[in-house]
Design a protein around this motif. Structure first.
Motif, PDB file in Angstrom:
ATOM      1  N   ARG A  94       0.819  -1.212   0.000  1.00  0.00           N
ATOM      2  CA  ARG A  94       0.000   0.000   0.000  1.00  0.00           C
ATOM      3  C   ARG A  94       0.855   1.267   0.000  1.00  0.00           C
ATOM      4  O   ARG A  94       0.569   2.225  -0.712  1.00  0.00           O
ATOM      5  N   LYS A  95       1.915   1.275   0.781  1.00  0.00           N
ATOM      6  CA  LYS A  95       2.779   2.456   0.860  1.00  0.00           C
ATOM      7  C   LYS A  95       3.368   2.788  -0.511  1.00  0.00           C
ATOM      8  O   LYS A  95       3.365   3.945  -0.931  1.00  0.00           O
ATOM      9  N   ARG A  96       3.858   1.798  -1.205  1.00  0.00           N
ATOM     10  CA  ARG A  96       4.446   2.006  -2.537  1.00  0.00           C
ATOM     11  C   ARG A  96       3.385   2.490  -3.513  1.00  0.00           C
ATOM     12  O   ARG A  96       3.617   3.407  -4.311  1.00  0.00           O
ATOM     13  N   GLU A  99       2.609   6.122  -2.826  1.00  0.00           N
ATOM     14  CA  GLU A  99       3.708   6.999  -3.260  1.00  0.00           C
ATOM     15  C   GLU A  99       3.616   7.255  -4.765  1.00  0.00           C
ATOM     16  O   GLU A  99       3.770   8.394  -5.218  1.00  0.00           O
TER      17      GLU A  99
END
Length: 117
Positions: A94-96, A99
């Protein structure tokens, strides 16, 4: 201006892809032909829009009508292509994903601001 309209469409696709990423689960079989055909049918118009958007945006950058670097345009297209695949296959953390999403939104918002000046 047509580029402004395309950029807004691009943002709409980006938002829909984010919804798809957040609301769906990964496919059970990533090699499923039916799933692949569904993804292809859904994403073909997005890829066509991306290609045309990149050409027009690079021309506007070349003509110095906006203050954006050509590499930002190319990276935005590449990031969008990644987001398209990650939105269907749910194969990025999710973080990637977020971003990449924020990066694309940043450049699109910057382009829209510059076009309105």
């Amino acid at each position: 201006m047509e580029l402004e309209l395309q950029t807004k469409q691009f943002k709409e696709h980006l938002d829909k892809l984010k919804e798809r990423y957040e609301e769906n689960n990964p496919p059970e079989n990533k090699k499923d032909k039916q799933f692949f055909l569904m993804v292809k049918e859904y994403t073909t118009p997005i890829h066509a829009l991306l290609e045309e958007w990149e050409e027009k945006t690079l021309q506007v950058v070349k003509d110095r009508k906006v203050n954006i670097h050509p590499q930002q345009v190319t990276s935005t297209r590449e990031n969008m292509e990644l987001l398209i695949m990650h939105s269907f296959y749910i194969d990025a953390k999710r973080k990637r994903y977020m971003e990449l999403n924020h990066s694309v939104h940043y450049v699109l918002d910057q382009l829209l601001r510059e076009l309105r000046m």
